[in-house]
Scaffold this motif. Structure first.
Motif, PDB file in Angstrom:
ATOM      1  N   LYS A  37     -65.489  57.228 -38.694  1.00 28.57           N
ATOM      2  CA  LYS A  37     -64.824  58.308 -38.559  1.00 28.57           C
ATOM      3  C   LYS A  37     -65.800  59.587 -38.239  1.00 28.57           C
ATOM      4  CE  LYS A  37     -62.268  61.508 -41.731  1.00 28.57           C
ATOM      5  NZ  LYS A  37     -61.531  61.741 -43.121  1.00 28.57           N
TER       6      LYS A  37
ATOM      7  N   ASN B   8     -51.901  65.126 -39.443  1.00 31.55           N
ATOM      8  CA  ASN B   8     -53.167  65.748 -38.902  1.00 31.55           C
ATOM      9  C   ASN B   8     -54.408  65.237 -39.862  1.00 31.55           C
ATOM     10  OD1 ASN B   8     -52.723  67.774 -37.015  1.00 31.55           O
ATOM     11  ND2 ASN B   8     -52.016  69.072 -38.460  1.00 31.55           N
ATOM     12  N   ARG B   9     -53.911  63.880 -40.326  1.00 31.30           N
ATOM     13  CA  ARG B   9     -55.141  63.391 -41.273  1.00 31.30           C
ATOM     14  C   ARG B   9     -55.312  61.839 -40.520  1.00 31.30           C
ATOM     15  NH1 ARG B   9     -54.512  63.183 -47.353  1.00 31.30           N
ATOM     16  NH2 ARG B   9     -56.914  62.221 -47.097  1.00 31.30           N
ATOM     17  N   LEU B  10     -56.619  61.584 -40.447  1.00 33.08           N
ATOM     18  CA  LEU B  10     -56.862  60.242 -39.621  1.00 33.08           C
ATOM     19  C   LEU B  10     -56.266  58.906 -40.554  1.00 33.08           C
ATOM     20  CD1 LEU B  10     -58.144  58.595 -37.472  1.00 33.08           C
ATOM     21  CD2 LEU B  10     -60.442  58.701 -38.852  1.00 33.08           C
ATOM     22  N   GLU B  11     -56.359  59.057 -41.838  1.00 35.39           N
ATOM     23  CA  GLU B  11     -56.094  57.918 -42.583  1.00 35.39           C
ATOM     24  C   GLU B  11     -54.495  57.749 -42.542  1.00 35.39           C
ATOM     25  OE1 GLU B  11     -57.863  60.577 -43.466  1.00 35.39           O
ATOM     26  OE2 GLU B  11     -59.612  59.916 -44.404  1.00 35.39           O
TER      27      GLU B  11
ATOM     28  N   GLN C  23     -52.717  58.745 -40.074  1.00 39.77           N
ATOM     29  CA  GLN C  23     -52.409  58.447 -38.659  1.00 39.77           C
ATOM     30  C   GLN C  23     -52.410  56.936 -38.368  1.00 39.77           C
ATOM     31  OE1 GLN C  23     -54.758  60.198 -35.368  1.00 39.77           O
ATOM     32  NE2 GLN C  23     -55.029  58.526 -34.263  1.00 39.77           N
TER      33      GLN C  23
END
Lengths: 267, 308
Positions: B179, B238-241, B243
């Motif tokens: 990340k 809007n959060r990678l986790e 997503q």
């Protein structure tokens, strides 16, 4: 002139005290193509003070900083951080890259970016505890961004993004802070917030090095300057090294003489 | 759903889901690193690798072909990096040059070599043979508890499951460095992270997923799954986790809906024959992407342009 324009081979008296310097660079040459971006540069950062790296566009300011941090590989040269090789001292360095160097559309929140500064503490799988979150929130408070913790980073203004980057560097809890153009394109409130935080760091005994572009604020903000135009032009306390002669040498015809006089000799 | 389902559909469905998820997971990071085409490149260059392995061994056996494909993938990655650095060509163009050239070379090799007697052709390479991965010994749900029946599961199933475990394990273990390095590579390096090795490892994981999936389901799915589920997922959050979670859901959904539509869809509208499951899975993933682009809550690019 007391502090002469540096010759490329000359050993300055500062070499002898470089053992404990937060950042000592010797003979650094960096090249992206055939033409060197930075050529045979020596630098000795004074501990506990604020130093500005200045020079015209394309003079190698950022490149020198990146090479000092191991982001780009130099052709030759040696970098010591607090008297030891860089790789042993990573935990004592904090870095603020240029804001435009990342994609702010990245799916993450403000608080997550600040938490990245804690990676060396957390490691691969270390559990994130309340204390870690508290550190991140405190750092956001210090840059005046405490209310934005849960925002997506793309929703911030340029100045707010810059402050988030500074908060991430604060979370690193370092002794040496290296910032690449932190004042570029930010609003007045942000500039004030950032310089306030940097002066606070200096008051704590930390060392701050800033790649800076605004000649008008050098005297007001910094203790020392380092002038570069591919080669080192001058280095020393602002009063000695930030003179019409050194500016003329660094910028050549790019600054009018009257302009230089105005900048380096404030009325 | 009875014994027919277990015999004919259970294993292809599971293999399809595993393949889709194994490709979608690294796809999230590749997409954010603007390397999404890597999956495309790898799955194309697998063809010449497989053909060369066949020419060397003279048989269609799994391991030499997997190794050939993996070897070709590594060669391609090295070539892409080489062209990018030596020729100062932008990454997308470097990938485009490498994978089309190697794929074309593979087609020529395939034409010139005597592969007519074996099941090795371009169509197979593109669409795989998902529908043929049936479990003849699986005569009902009870077979899942029967060791003698389990021994005859299609070998692609455990292989794809193992691939998924390896890829998911890598991403879970290296989540934080991945990340940080994906968001801000320079900063990651100042903290001592070996971003070069990390990037290479990510591409290798993508290669493993691509080659294993290629063998089971063909390159169409691979290409689609590297890009469509992560791209659709990006527009949901809007959060990678979060997503990554959406991308897994979308990948699995594409596999299930695509498989069912391919098998039964044509019958529902009065056509006689089923269509390619791989083609339909890829199509469904594209439709999901289109829906996310139209209705996803986070589809607008946030904030100021990054200057990229």
């Amino acid at each position: 002139m007391q502090l002469s324009l540096a010759s490329q081979n000359g050993q300055s008296p500062r070499d002898r005290v470089s053992d404990s310097s937060p950042l000592a660079i010797r003979g650094l040459t960096v090249s992206y193509g055939e033409k060197p971006a930075v050529f045979s540069v020596d630098m000795t950062v004074v501990p506990g003070q604020m130093t500005a790296i200045i020079g015209p566009n394309g003079a190698g300011k950022s490149t020198m900083l990146k090479a000092a941090l191991g982001i780009v590989s130099p052709v030759s040269g040696r970098v010591q951080v607090f008297g030891r090789p860089l790789d042993h001292q990573r935990a004592r360095i904090a870095y603020v890259p240029q804001r435009a160097s990342v994609d702010w559309d990245f799916p993450t929140r403000v608080i997550d970016v600040v938490m990245m500064g804690l990676y060396r503490q957390l490691g691969l799988l270390g559990r994130i505890r309340g204390t870690h979150r508290q550190i991140a929130r405190d750092c956001l408070d210090r840059v005046g961004m405490g209310d934005f913790a849960d925002r997506q980073i793309g929703q911030l203004s340029g100045g707010q993004q810059q402050r988030v980057f500074l908060a991430r560097a604060l979370a690193q809890g370092a002794d040496l802070y290296l910032l690449d153009e932190p004042f570029a394109g930010v609003d007045a409130a942000t500039e004030k917030a950032i310089i306030g935080v940097l002066k606070g760091l200096r008051a704590e005994g930390k060392t701050v090095v800033v790649v800076h572009h605004d000649l008008a604020t050098v005297t007001e903000y910094f203790d020392n300057v380092f002038l570069i135009n591919t080669r080192k032009v001058a280095e020393g306390p602002v009063a000695e090294a930030f003179t019409p002669e050194t500016l003329q040498a660094a910028y050549g015809g790019r600054l009018a003489t009257a302009q230089i006089d105005q900048i380096s000799r404030p009325a | 759903m009875g014994s027919d389902f277990v015999t004919l559909s259970l294993t292809p469905l599971l293999i399809g889901i595993f393949a889709a998820v194994a490709c979608a997971l690294p796809g999230n990071f590749l997409l954010l690193r603007k390397q999404a085409l890597i999956g495309d490149a790898i799955s194309h260059v697998a063809l010449p690798g497989i053909v060369v392995a066949f020419l060397l061994t003279g048989a269609v056996t799994t391991w030499p072909m997997m190794l050939g494909a993996a070897g070709a993938a590594v060669v391609a990655v090295v070539m892409i990096e080489g062209i990018r650095r030596l020729g100062r060509i932008e990454p997308g163009a470097a990938m485009g040059v490498v994978f089309t050239t190697l794929f074309a070379g593979g087609v020529l090799l395939l034409e010139q070599s005597d592969t007519s007697s074996v099941h090795l052709d371009v169509e197979h390479a593109l669409y795989g043979n998902l529908e043929s991965l049936i479990w003849l010994d699986g005569t009902g749900w009870g077979s899942l508890l029967d060791p003698s029946a389990l021994a005859y599961l299609p070998v692609e199933l455990p292989r794809m499951a193992a691939t998924l475990l390896v890829v998911a394990g890598f991403i879970a273990l290296f989540w934080r460095p991945l990340k940080i390095a994906t968001f801000d590579e320079g900063f990651a390096r100042t903290m001592g992270l070996r971003t070069d090795l990390l990037g290479l490892a990510l591409v290798l994981m993508a290669a493993i997923a691509a080659v294993a999936a290629f063998d089971a389901v063909g390159s169409i799915i691979v290409i689609a799954m590297f890009i469509c589920p992560p791209a659709a997922a990006r527009m949901m959050t809007n959060r990678l986790e979060v997503q990554v979670g959406w991308s897994v859901l979308f990948a699995a959904l594409s596999a299930v809906v695509g498989y069912v539509l391919a098998g039964y869809g044509p019958l529902w509208i009065g056509l006689a024959d089923a269509v390619s499951a791989a083609g339909m899975i890829a199509t469904v993933s594209g439709l999901i992407l289109a829906l996310a682009a139209l209705f996803g809550p986070c589809r607008a690019r946030a904030g100021a342009p990054s200057g990229v």
